[in-house]
Scaffold this motif. Structure first.
Motif: not given
Length: 79
Positions: A8-19
């Motif tokens: 499965s694809e990685p979860a790119w929509d991770d708010p902590a990683l985006t921050l």
């Protein structure tokens, strides 16, 4: 992306990683106008934090916060 393969694809929509990514980008922008010698040292530090983020994002975020706090303290005191 098909999940038939079991991957499965990685979860790119991770708010902590985006921050964390945004804060790292902003830290690089703060360091960029410095003279070459301190800039190179600080960029190496930021790259180490970036590398750490690949394995432990929470620890990388704490180290980045400490880096920024120290950097701002150094700038305000003129050291």
């Amino acid at each position: 992306m098909s999940t038939e393969s079991g991957w499965s694809e990685p979860a790119w929509d991770d708010p902590a990683l985006t921050l964390l990514a945004r804060r790292l980008r902003d830290a690089h922008r703060l360091v960029a106008p410095l003279p070459p010698e301190p800039r190179q040292r600080l960029i190496r530090h930021l790259l180490a934090i970036t590398d750490l983020a690949k394995r432990d994002a929470d620890l990388a975020a704490r180290r980045l916060a400490a880096f920024l706090e120290d950097f701002e303290g150094t700038r305000s005191t003129g050291r």
